[in-house]
Write a protein that holds these residues in place. Sequence first.
Motif, PDB file in Angstrom:
ATOM      1  N   UNK A  30       0.832  -1.202   0.000  1.00 47.80           N
ATOM      2  CA  UNK A  30       0.000   0.000   0.000  1.00 47.80           C
ATOM      3  C   UNK A  30       0.870   1.257   0.000  1.00 47.80           C
ATOM      4  N   UNK A  31       2.055   1.164   0.623  1.00 50.84           N
ATOM      5  CA  UNK A  31       2.983   2.307   0.579  1.00 50.84           C
ATOM      6  C   UNK A  31       3.397   2.581  -0.860  1.00 50.84           C
ATOM      7  N   UNK A  32       3.651   1.516  -1.605  1.00 55.23           N
ATOM      8  CA  UNK A  32       4.009   1.696  -3.014  1.00 55.23           C
ATOM      9  C   UNK A  32       2.835   2.306  -3.770  1.00 55.23           C
ATOM     10  N   UNK A  33       1.623   1.897  -3.371  1.00 57.48           N
ATOM     11  CA  UNK A  33       0.414   2.431  -4.002  1.00 57.48           C
ATOM     12  C   UNK A  33       0.268   3.930  -3.792  1.00 57.48           C
ATOM     13  N   UNK A  34       0.570   4.401  -2.575  1.00 54.52           N
ATOM     14  CA  UNK A  34       0.421   5.830  -2.298  1.00 54.52           C
ATOM     15  C   UNK A  34       1.587   6.641  -2.847  1.00 54.52           C
ATOM     16  N   UNK A  35       2.704   5.962  -3.088  1.00 54.60           N
ATOM     17  CA  UNK A  35       3.851   6.660  -3.673  1.00 54.60           C
ATOM     18  C   UNK A  35       4.652   7.467  -2.676  1.00 54.60           C
ATOM     19  N   UNK A  36       4.493   7.196  -1.393  1.00 54.02           N
ATOM     20  CA  UNK A  36       5.276   7.942  -0.402  1.00 54.02           C
ATOM     21  C   UNK A  36       6.559   7.194  -0.062  1.00 54.02           C
ATOM     22  N   UNK A  37       7.649   7.839  -0.413  1.00 51.47           N
ATOM     23  CA  UNK A  37       8.958   7.193  -0.259  1.00 51.47           C
ATOM     24  C   UNK A  37       9.245   6.824   1.211  1.00 51.47           C
ATOM     25  N   UNK A  38       8.918   7.733   2.124  1.00 50.90           N
ATOM     26  CA  UNK A  38       9.197   7.475   3.541  1.00 50.90           C
ATOM     27  C   UNK A  38       8.415   6.277   4.066  1.00 50.90           C
ATOM     28  N   UNK A  39       7.130   6.262   3.721  1.00 48.23           N
ATOM     29  CA  UNK A  39       6.284   5.156   4.150  1.00 48.23           C
ATOM     30  C   UNK A  39       6.789   3.851   3.545  1.00 48.23           C
ATOM     31  N   UNK A  40       7.199   3.948   2.296  1.00 49.16           N
ATOM     32  CA  UNK A  40       7.736   2.773   1.606  1.00 49.16           C
ATOM     33  C   UNK A  40       8.964   2.232   2.335  1.00 49.16           C
ATOM     34  N   UNK A  41       9.867   3.145   2.663  1.00 51.60           N
ATOM     35  CA  UNK A  41      11.121   2.757   3.317  1.00 51.60           C
ATOM     36  C   UNK A  41      10.858   2.096   4.678  1.00 51.60           C
ATOM     37  N   UNK A  42       9.969   2.738   5.452  1.00 54.34           N
ATOM     38  CA  UNK A  42       9.619   2.196   6.767  1.00 54.34           C
ATOM     39  C   UNK A  42       9.042   0.790   6.619  1.00 54.34           C
ATOM     40  N   UNK A  43       8.107   0.647   5.678  1.00 54.07           N
ATOM     41  CA  UNK A  43       7.451  -0.646   5.496  1.00 54.07           C
ATOM     42  C   UNK A  43       8.439  -1.704   5.015  1.00 54.07           C
ATOM     43  N   UNK A  44       9.315  -1.311   4.094  1.00 62.59           N
ATOM     44  CA  UNK A  44      10.295  -2.269   3.569  1.00 62.59           C
ATOM     45  C   UNK A  44      11.214  -2.745   4.687  1.00 62.59           C
ATOM     46  N   UNK A  45      11.709  -1.793   5.470  1.00 57.49           N
ATOM     47  CA  UNK A  45      12.638  -2.175   6.535  1.00 57.49           C
ATOM     48  C   UNK A  45      11.969  -3.022   7.614  1.00 57.49           C
ATOM     49  N   UNK A  46      10.688  -2.708   7.899  1.00 61.40           N
ATOM     50  CA  UNK A  46       9.959  -3.510   8.881  1.00 61.40           C
ATOM     51  C   UNK A  46       9.863  -4.958   8.395  1.00 61.40           C
ATOM     52  N   UNK A  47       9.550  -5.105   7.112  1.00 65.90           N
ATOM     53  CA  UNK A  47       9.412  -6.447   6.542  1.00 65.90           C
ATOM     54  C   UNK A  47      10.746  -7.196   6.535  1.00 65.90           C
ATOM     55  N   UNK A  48      11.786  -6.515   6.085  1.00 62.66           N
ATOM     56  CA  UNK A  48      13.100  -7.173   6.015  1.00 62.66           C
ATOM     57  C   UNK A  48      13.604  -7.530   7.411  1.00 62.66           C
ATOM     58  N   UNK A  49      13.396  -6.617   8.354  1.00 66.97           N
ATOM     59  CA  UNK A  49      13.844  -6.892   9.725  1.00 66.97           C
ATOM     60  C   UNK A  49      13.153  -8.139  10.278  1.00 66.97           C
ATOM     61  N   UNK A  50      11.860  -8.252   9.968  1.00 67.87           N
ATOM     62  CA  UNK A  50      11.119  -9.395  10.490  1.00 67.87           C
ATOM     63  C   UNK A  50      11.621 -10.695   9.856  1.00 67.87           C
ATOM     64  N   UNK A  51      11.928 -10.646   8.564  1.00 70.27           N
ATOM     65  CA  UNK A  51      12.448 -11.847   7.900  1.00 70.27           C
ATOM     66  C   UNK A  51      13.770 -12.265   8.543  1.00 70.27           C
ATOM     67  N   UNK A  52      14.629 -11.280   8.796  1.00 72.74           N
ATOM     68  CA  UNK A  52      15.921 -11.601   9.415  1.00 72.74           C
ATOM     69  C   UNK A  52      15.718 -12.141  10.818  1.00 72.74           C
ATOM     70  N   UNK A  53      14.680 -11.608  11.478  1.00 75.58           N
ATOM     71  CA  UNK A  53      14.426 -11.975  12.863  1.00 75.58           C
ATOM     72  C   UNK A  53      13.899 -13.410  12.968  1.00 75.58           C
ATOM     73  N   UNK A  54      12.903 -13.728  12.149  1.00 74.06           N
ATOM     74  CA  UNK A  54      12.284 -15.056  12.269  1.00 74.06           C
ATOM     75  C   UNK A  54      13.008 -16.104  11.431  1.00 74.06           C
TER      76      UNK A  54
END
Lengths: 92, 270
Positions: A30-54
């Motif tokens: 949805x961040x990509x949908x809205x086109x907001x770079x900051x939201x995109x970055x936050x969401x991407x890092x949250x996802x990647x962090x979780x993958x590394x974590x689990x």
Amino acid sequence: MIARIMGEGQFEIDAGALDDLNSLDASLESAIGTGEEDAFRTALHALLDRVREVGSPLSADSLEPSDLILPPTDASMDEVREMLGDQGLIPG
Amino acid sequence: MSVMKRLSMIFRAKADKALDKMEDPRETLDYSYQRQLELLQKVRRGVADVATSRKRVELQIQQLEQQSTKLEGQGRQALGAGREDLAREALTRRSGLQNQIADLRTQYESLQGEEEKLTLASQRLQAKVDSFRTKKETIKATYTAAEAQTRINEAFSGISEEMGDVGMAIQRAEDKTATMQARAGAIDDLLASGALDDVSGPRDDIQAELDRMGGGADVELELQRLKGEIGGAEAPKQIGGQPSAGQADTPPAAPQQQPSAQPQQGEELR
């Protein structure tokens, strides 16, 4: 199941973690949908962090393809859009 | 649709397409192996290229830092000589250099990051290529073509995914390095022009001014010394006789020149 973070490697992930990853992935989308770079970055890092974590890193010599592939950690939104585009990042 | 699933499908579609093109499964194995080796070479070259750029930036940082230290020294010297205007000029230039240095440090870290990433990528690819080679030989020894095909598909999509990933990583590193090289080139030009690193050359006007002042002070000292040596009243008259003949009577001649320089300085500061 196996997830790849591009530029980083593959991770073995327990199927139980999938729901969580899916919801983080939905935020990314949805961040990509809205086109907001900051939201995109936050969401991407949250996802990647979780993958590394689990996830636990898959041995480098494994030849198993990944079920999930995630953009590199420093990818910009435009790059990800391009990867997802019809032409794809990988020609041919 | 989910980003991570879509990306995975894109990668897999590419692997399938490449597989479909191959008629003989064994040909697929050898052809793919060749391409893997080529890609390995390419990543290693990429690592070397990025390392070269990083070293270049490192050298530039050193050069600019030397120049910055020099300017600070000049600022101190100027201040010691009561030339606040010169000191300010030196520190202003130094602050410009500091900005450039900070920018270069960011570039340096970024290049270092790319270098590490590519190094790791080449290690991962190497491990997979080795593993693929072993598997390739095993598959060649399998009895049925159908069985071989299944195994080939498995091995192939795994390595193909890695190759796609590594290929992207190289591309990204190249793009980043290219922009930085353009900027590094500009700084090299600046350094080569002597605008930054030439201490005593004609372009270093701050140093020239300091030297001139230093020289002036030395002349005064020399003058005093000579006056002391001669001791008499005749010699000073000769010296002072040129600009302001009348009032000159021994020592005062020197101090008189100092004050004449002071008001000038005051005006410059305003």
